[in-house]
Design an enzyme around this catalytic site. Structure first.
Site, PDB file in Angstrom:
ATOM      1  N   HIS A 157       0.840  -1.193   0.000  1.00 28.27           N
ATOM      2  CA  HIS A 157       0.000   0.000   0.000  1.00 28.27           C
ATOM      3  C   HIS A 157       0.873   1.240   0.000  1.00 28.27           C
ATOM      4  O   HIS A 157       2.042   1.205   0.381  1.00 28.27           O
ATOM      5  CB  HIS A 157      -0.930   0.011   1.216  1.00 28.27           C
ATOM      6  CG  HIS A 157      -0.201  -0.099   2.525  1.00 28.27           C
ATOM      7  ND1 HIS A 157       0.246  -1.305   3.019  1.00 28.27           N
ATOM      8  CD2 HIS A 157       0.172   0.826   3.440  1.00 28.27           C
ATOM      9  CE1 HIS A 157       0.853  -1.114   4.174  1.00 28.27           C
ATOM     10  NE2 HIS A 157       0.828   0.174   4.453  1.00 28.27           N
ATOM     11  N   CYS A 193       1.626   3.653  11.848  1.00 27.77           N
ATOM     12  CA  CYS A 193       2.586   3.424  10.778  1.00 27.77           C
ATOM     13  C   CYS A 193       2.639   4.676   9.906  1.00 27.77           C
ATOM     14  O   CYS A 193       1.760   5.531  10.000  1.00 27.77           O
ATOM     15  CB  CYS A 193       2.228   2.194   9.945  1.00 27.77           C
ATOM     16  SG  CYS A 193       0.724   2.355   8.958  1.00 27.77           S
TER      17      CYS A 193
END
Length: 742
Positions: free
Chosen positions: A66, A249
């Site tokens: 991603h 993250c």
């Protein structure tokens, strides 16, 4: 139907190659073919850059690459069922189910919530099983829509494969009580874009804790058998262990929420009351202060700084990368419980400092010290770059490097902008620039020491570290004294954080007590015992090295070139660079050796990325993957700007060939630079500092020689080793433009 995915974005039972590189490129090309990205190459490059930071494979045969990318024009999901499976870095083996999440750089909140919900659904076995059993792309789209809470009416959804496998709209809930209801209406966490995943059956939103039953979530049998207690219950009476956690993250779309779910689910299985705050792309929904107050320890599974970390002051903690929360949730929870029982475990300080990457319970002291020194060097470089370049600009402006260097103080004390006297405007401005840069460089050793201490003890170590660096400067102990002083201050400050203290005293420790005692300890040792011997050693070493000439100078250049290219921005590279920078201020008209050493270090550090760029884009294209050739284009600029790290992607993929070739090129460049007497008055900048490089033709010639040596050798090594990367058809690129090894 969601606008995130359509049947054209589903690839079933496809062979997309044997590497993550080929899979990601095909998925990026699929996004481009569907008109959702302006260019496949840019999207693939962004996804591969994200993949290089941390592998995106998760347990269960799943890969979830991603990224956010300027190339993406519409938030998109691509699902691929791979045959054969490809290794995405998960501990349990290769992945056969891959979801590629492509988000625009400025994605809106609603799409980010849906993308995050999809990532959380991948932690559910029924959802993944239904994807493996799906017979058509349309069926996959229905399953995904159901997981996102976007399915048709309940009667229709019940007939869909997703409902049959138990995934439905409720499948979007991360864990019992985490973020979603059984309807398509987002739960408390979804509404905020991030949430508090609760193993004990409660969901804490922005306003506080909400019972799982009131949120309509589905509790597990174990949860149903044991009613969830309110946060105000006495944990000791129930015998329930209570923990809190934070996950985050860089992208804030996938790993943040998957780690939260893995930790919460595992905690529920272990009978531990764990509540997780997800600091995702849409902000953070804070844990209830009452919940934090009941907790015994905190888990930080993060790749970025923890927001408002001071809320957890006084709690024992463990810290790791966010992916470990997905791969090893049980181990992390067990470590947190052990930390809660260990009076020597590190505790969160009350100053709001970020989580340091240096101190975790699972690292040895050798690793901690190495990371701390690297942290110090990384924070030191901006001081050096800014100061050195200001001084270089002063030299260019005045065209009199010696005059401005020797007279800057006198000029600034006798002249002003409104009354220049007998000083020219150019000389006055040059003096301003030179002195500003000189003062910035004077912070080199204090910054090095201060951030080494920070790497060991978080913010409580910064003040003692800077003080130790100033002492090292005062005593002439140089950068070695700064390293030693920073380590002394950081270790002592860290040691002072270990005792478990009352909260009122714990809040004073990082502000008053730790800076006082750690400064006294590190500064006292430098003054009384070790500063003098270090200063004497530095004086001898600097004199010996800068006094080299002829063959010995060439040898020194070769050694420095070898060091600069041995670990591409790592500790050895930084030692050579720090040595050169620390001595630069000692250069004079009659002693140019420090500037020669500086030029040698800069020239050699440019060789690895330039050599890899030449090899991958010109000399040996067929031995490099498409991603490496793309990296090679970028490496031209990185190398020209003296950023050795530009070669790291190549070294990570093939270290046994890339690093020796780079070292050989560095030796050639270093030796030639010293042999030709090239000098540099600036400590950074690559080719952009040519105006202040003495002997610039030799500088360029030495760099070109080393670059060619590196490129030829790495190509030869790959040919001898039969490294032939078969580059298949890349969608969107004419076959005649592709390199195929026959």
């Amino acid at each position: 139907m969601s606008d995130l995915i359509n049947p054209g974005l589903v690839l079933l039972d496809r062979d997309l190659g044997e590497s993550t590189d080929s899979v990601i490129r095909e998925l990026a090309a699929t996004v481009h073919r569907e008109g959702r990205a302006s260019t496949a190459d840019s999207l693939a490059a962004d996804a591969l850059a994200r993949e290089a930071k941390n592998a995106t494979g998760i347990p269960g045969g799943i890969g979830i690459p991603h990224c956010r990318s300027e190339a993406v024009t519409q938030a998109t999901l691509v699902m691929a069922r791979l045959a054969p499976a490809v290794d995405f870095g998960a501990k349990d083996g290769p992945a056969d189910i891959v979801f590629f999440i492509a988000a625009p750089a400025g994605a809106d909140q609603e799409h980010l919530k849906l993308l995050s919900k999809l990532a959380r659904s991948l932690m559910k076995r029924p959802f993944v099983a239904s994807l493996r059993a799906a017979q058509s792309p349309e069926e996959v789209v229905d399953i995904v829509d159901a997981a996102l809470g976007l399915a048709p009416q309940p009667d229709d959804a019940a007939a869909s494969p997703a409902a049959a496998s138990g995934t439905g709209a409720a499948g979007s809930s991360a864990v019992a009580g985490s973020d979603g209801s059984a309807t398509s209406t987002p739960g408390p966490a979804d509404a905020a874009g991030t949430g508090v995943a609760t193993a004990g059956g409660a969901a804490a939103g922005a306003a506080g804790a909400t019972a799982a039953s009131s949120a309509g979530t589905h509790a597990s049998p174990a949860e149903s058998a044991t009613p969830a207690a309110s946060p105000s219950e006495d944990a000791g009476a129930r015998g329930t262990r209570r923990l809190v956690a934070v996950t985050a993250c860089p992208t804030g779309i996938a790993h943040t929420y998957m780690a939260a779910d893995a930790l919460a689910n595992t905690a529920q299985e272990m009978g531990v009351d764990l509540q997780v705050e997800t600091q995702g792309s849409s902000g953070a929904t804070r844990l209830d202060p009452a919940v934090i107050g009941q907790a015994e320890a905190v888990i930080f599974a993060t790749d970025v700084d923890v927001r408002e970390r001071s809320r957890f002051a006084g709690l024992p903690y463990i810290a790791s990368a966010v992916k470990r929360g997905i791969d090893e949730p049980r181990e992390m929870i067990q470590e947190a419980l052990e930390a809660a029982d260990d009076p020597r475990a590190p505790k969160v300080t009350g100053d709001g400092g970020e989580v340091s990457s240096a101190v975790t319970g699972s690292e040895g002291w050798g690793t901690r010290i190495r990371k701390a020194v690297m942290t110090g060097v990384s924070y030191m470089i901006p001081f050096v770059a800014a100061g050195g370049l200001l001084m270089a600009i002063a030299f260019i402006l005045t065209q009199d490097p010696v005059g401005v260097a020797e007279n800057a103080d006198d000029i600034l004390t006798t002249a002003t902008l409104g009354n220049l006297g007998d000083v020219s405007l150019a000389m006055y401005l040059g003096a301003v620039l030179f002195k500003t840069g000189n003062l910035a460089i004077s912070l080199l050793v204090p910054a090095l020491a201060g951030y080494i201490a920070y790497g060991l003890a978080d913010r409580p170590g910064i003040a003692p570290g800077f003080a130790a660096g100033l002492v090292a400067n005062y005593m002439g102990a140089g950068f070695i004294g700064g390293i030693v002083g920073g380590l002394l201050a950081g270790i002592f400050a860290y040691w002072l954080t270990l005792p478990r203290l009352p909260r009122w005293l714990g809040s004073l420790m990082p502000v008053v007590i730790i800076p006082l005692l750690a400064t006294l300890f590190a500064g006292g040792l430098l003054f009384l015992l070790i500063g003098g011997p270090i200063a004497a050693f530095m004086t001898w070493l600097t004199g010996a090295l800068t006094g080299m000439s002829g063959a010995s100078a060439v040898t020194l250049g070769a050694v420095l070139g070898l060091m600069m290219c041995s670990d591409l921005g790592g500790p050895i590279n930084k030692v050579a660079y720090s040595f050169a920078v620390a001595g630069l201020g000692a250069a004079t008209v009659t002693n140019t050796a420090p500037q020669e050493i500086m030029a040698t270090v800069i020239a050699a550090g440019m060789v690895p990325p330039l050599g890899m760029a030449l090899a991958s884009t010109v000399l040996g294209r067929k031995y490099f993957t498409a991603a490496e050739r793309e990296n090679g284009k970028t490496s031209w600029l990185l190398g020209a700007s003296f950023i050795s790290e530009g070669a790291i992607p190549f070294a990570a993929a093939d270290p046994l060939r890339v690093i020796p070739a780079s070292m050989a090129g560095g030796v050639v460049t270093g030796a030639l630079t010293m042999a030709w007497g090239v000098t540099s008055a600036a400590p950074h900048g690559g080719i952009w500092i040519l105006p202040v490089v003495g002997g610039w033709l030799g500088f360029i010639g030495a760099i070109l020689a080393g670059t060619v040596v590196t490129a030829v050798l790495v190509t030869l090594f790959k040919r001898i080793g039969n490294v032939k990367k078969h580059v298949g058809e890349v969608p969107g690129v004419p076959q005649t433009q592709q390199t195929v090894e026959v």
